[in-house]
Design an enzyme around this catalytic site. Structure first.
Site, PDB file in Angstrom:
ATOM      1  N   GLY A  10      88.967 -78.045 -20.723  1.00  0.00           N
ATOM      2  CA  GLY A  10      89.065 -78.236 -22.167  1.00  0.00           C
ATOM      3  C   GLY A  10      89.534 -77.995 -23.255  1.00  0.00           C
ATOM      4  O   GLY A  10      90.108 -76.493 -22.638  1.00  0.00           O
ATOM      5  N   THR A  61      86.099 -74.514 -36.312  1.00  0.00           N
ATOM      6  CA  THR A  61      85.583 -74.437 -35.334  1.00  0.00           C
ATOM      7  C   THR A  61      85.077 -75.490 -34.589  1.00  0.00           C
ATOM      8  O   THR A  61      85.221 -76.175 -35.419  1.00  0.00           O
ATOM      9  CB  THR A  61      84.264 -73.216 -35.408  1.00  0.00           C
ATOM     10  OG1 THR A  61      83.952 -73.033 -34.199  1.00  0.00           O
ATOM     11  CG2 THR A  61      83.212 -73.134 -36.485  1.00  0.00           C
ATOM     12  N   LYS A  80      88.468 -78.271 -33.880  1.00  0.00           N
ATOM     13  CA  LYS A  80      89.206 -77.768 -33.591  1.00  0.00           C
ATOM     14  C   LYS A  80      90.745 -78.493 -32.962  1.00  0.00           C
ATOM     15  O   LYS A  80      92.146 -78.047 -33.911  1.00  0.00           O
ATOM     16  CB  LYS A  80      89.453 -76.380 -32.778  1.00  0.00           C
ATOM     17  CG  LYS A  80      88.874 -75.357 -32.651  1.00  0.00           C
ATOM     18  CD  LYS A  80      88.491 -74.424 -31.840  1.00  0.00           C
ATOM     19  CE  LYS A  80      87.219 -73.001 -31.918  1.00  0.00           C
ATOM     20  NZ  LYS A  80      87.717 -71.947 -31.134  1.00  0.00           N
ATOM     21  N   ALA A  95      88.988 -75.028 -24.660  1.00  0.00           N
ATOM     22  CA  ALA A  95      88.892 -73.763 -25.124  1.00  0.00           C
ATOM     23  C   ALA A  95      90.091 -73.115 -23.608  1.00  0.00           C
ATOM     24  O   ALA A  95      90.754 -72.097 -23.961  1.00  0.00           O
ATOM     25  CB  ALA A  95      87.636 -72.708 -24.273  1.00  0.00           C
TER      26      ALA A  95
HETATM   27  P1  ATR Z   1      85.763 -76.853 -24.909  1.00  0.00           P
HETATM   28  O1  ATR Z   1      86.584 -77.760 -25.717  1.00  0.00           O
HETATM   29  O2  ATR Z   1      84.423 -76.431 -25.441  1.00  0.00           O
HETATM   30  O3  ATR Z   1      86.550 -76.164 -24.054  1.00  0.00           O
HETATM   31  P2  ATR Z   1      85.414 -79.275 -23.746  1.00  0.00           P
HETATM   32  O4  ATR Z   1      86.707 -79.369 -23.682  1.00  0.00           O
HETATM   33  O5  ATR Z   1      84.475 -80.446 -24.218  1.00  0.00           O
HETATM   34  O6  ATR Z   1      84.712 -78.110 -24.491  1.00  0.00           O
HETATM   35  O7  ATR Z   1      85.109 -78.670 -22.394  1.00  0.00           O
HETATM   36  C1  ATR Z   1      84.121 -78.588 -21.817  1.00  0.00           C
HETATM   37  C2  ATR Z   1      85.130 -78.276 -19.961  1.00  0.00           C
HETATM   38  O8  ATR Z   1      83.784 -77.716 -20.034  1.00  0.00           O
HETATM   39  C3  ATR Z   1      85.411 -78.716 -19.735  1.00  0.00           C
HETATM   40  O9  ATR Z   1      85.794 -78.257 -18.248  1.00  0.00           O
HETATM   41  C4  ATR Z   1      84.085 -79.168 -18.726  1.00  0.00           C
HETATM   42  O10 ATR Z   1      83.843 -79.850 -17.725  1.00  0.00           O
HETATM   43  P3  ATR Z   1      84.574 -81.526 -16.975  1.00  0.00           P
HETATM   44  O11 ATR Z   1      86.166 -81.667 -17.521  1.00  0.00           O
HETATM   45  O12 ATR Z   1      84.362 -81.427 -15.443  1.00  0.00           O
HETATM   46  O13 ATR Z   1      83.847 -82.266 -18.048  1.00  0.00           O
HETATM   47  C5  ATR Z   1      82.646 -77.981 -18.479  1.00  0.00           C
HETATM   48  N1  ATR Z   1      82.176 -78.723 -18.590  1.00  0.00           N
HETATM   49  C6  ATR Z   1      80.789 -78.696 -19.255  1.00  0.00           C
HETATM   50  N2  ATR Z   1      79.533 -78.791 -18.253  1.00  0.00           N
HETATM   51  C7  ATR Z   1      79.585 -78.941 -17.438  1.00  0.00           C
HETATM   52  C8  ATR Z   1      78.767 -78.970 -16.056  1.00  0.00           C
HETATM   53  N3  ATR Z   1      77.548 -78.658 -16.806  1.00  0.00           N
HETATM   54  N4  ATR Z   1      79.551 -78.551 -15.149  1.00  0.00           N
HETATM   55  C9  ATR Z   1      80.804 -77.989 -15.296  1.00  0.00           C
HETATM   56  N5  ATR Z   1      81.310 -78.283 -15.761  1.00  0.00           N
HETATM   57  C10 ATR Z   1      81.769 -78.199 -17.384  1.00  0.00           C
END
Ligand code: ATR
Length: 283
Positions: free
Chosen positions: A139, A72, A76, A141
């Site tokens: 991201g 997790t 991943k 997910a």
């Molecule tokens: P995961 O593996 O959980 O998808 P990640 O790869 O770090 O984690 O991606 C996180 C996602 O949440 C991204 O799309 C991020 O947006 P950015 O690409 O603009 O960074 C989004 N995200 C995280 N915090 C955010 C916030 N406060 N507002 C909007 N989008 C957010």
């Protein structure tokens, strides 16, 4: 532990979940319930492993006879480099959440996408074929769920993100498999209503509240948050407030992806409904 019980436990097939941090993971509870239900004699451990120790920890688990691992956050994507064979769905997702150790080899799979599909289509009765789908976030997910969703032939998938670059890159990556496009949160096209809106950002987990696109939500929208908690997540509360038809957290996906991993390891598919109930969850 007595000598007698120690010699007993060494014969039990060992599994576990590796993450960092991992103390809040529900996977041990879910897998113990599956094991009880199906009469499988397994042990399932919580393994907190920092990124720099990931490879050593996996090799040690393998060397000491471990049979399988769930992987997790945040490992991943990194773990894909350590596996000998990768399933097609894990390659497409660019991420592995399930390892099986067989004959000295490490097999990597990803059960997240099928877990989401089963929860939506089987448990919740959401039609994906011909649906207009909006995914918030771009991201890891999101990358894990776009491929499985496209296989169900939706009318369209719109990926909206705070920053456009990551959304555009993902839309390009999947363009050959179906109708996927990208935009910023503040530019979500609303000429047609969205049947399904999935929150795949990590904003809620970090206690942040981004300006989700309220105009995209209508009274036909089914809203699904990949995040889950004992209290409603910020996105699930917001979706209700702005008039979604339904707003659901991702407990069902969590249990379904676990059931798929359990099936890969043990060759038995547990019933998920009683486990969701036993966890006293109102998903
Ligand atoms: P995961 O593996 O959980 O998808 P990640 O790869 O770090 O984690 O991606 C996180 C996602 O949440 C991204 O799309 C991020 O947006 P950015 O690409 O603009 O960074 C989004 N995200 C995280 N915090 C955010 C916030 N406060 N507002 C909007 N989008 C957010």
């Amino acid at each position: 532990m007595t000598d007698e019980s120690r010699s007993e436990t060494t014969t039990i097939d060992r599994y576990g979940v590796m993450g960092y941090p991992v103390s809040h993971s529900r996977s041990p509870v879910i897998h113990r319930l599956f094991a009880l239900q199906t009469g499988q004699n397994i042990q399932y451990e919580l393994l907190q492993v920092s990124p720099e120790k990931l490879e050593t920890a996996i090799r040690q688990f393998q060397r000491t006879g471990g049979k399988g691992l769930n992987i997790t956050v945040p490992h991943k994507s990194e773990v894909t480099k350590l596996v000998d064979q990768t399933s097609e769905r894990a390659s497409t997702a660019g991420a592995v959440n399930t390892l099986s150790f067989k004959g000295g080899e490490i097999y990597g799979d990803n059960t997240d996408g099928i877990g989401l599909l089963r929860d939506l289509a089987v448990n919740l009765g959401v039609a994906i074929e011909d649906a207009n789908i909006l995914i918030l976030g771009a991201g890891g997910a999101t990358r894990g769920i776009v491929g499985p969703l496209l296989e169900m032939q939706p009318a369209s998938i719109q990926i909206a993100n705070r920053s456009l670059g990551k959304a555009a890159a993902l839309a390009d990556h999947f363009a050959h498999s179906g109708p996927v496009s990208a935009c910023r949160f503040n530019a979500v096209p609303v000429s047609r209503p969205y049947d399904l809106i999935i929150n795949a950002t990590s904003a809620g987990v970090k206690g942040e509240a981004p300006p989700y696109p309220a105009a995209a939500i209508s009274e036909i929208s089914f809203c699904y948050d990949l995040s889950y908690g004992l209290q409603p997540t910020p996105f699930s509360v917001w979706a209700r407030q702005v008039g979604a038809a339904q707003s659901v957290m991702g407990w069902g996906m969590l249990v379904e992806q676990a059931a798929e991993s359990f099936n890969l390891w043990r060759g038995v598919r547990p019933e998920t409904a009683p486990v969701l109930k036993q966890m006293k969850i109102t998903a």
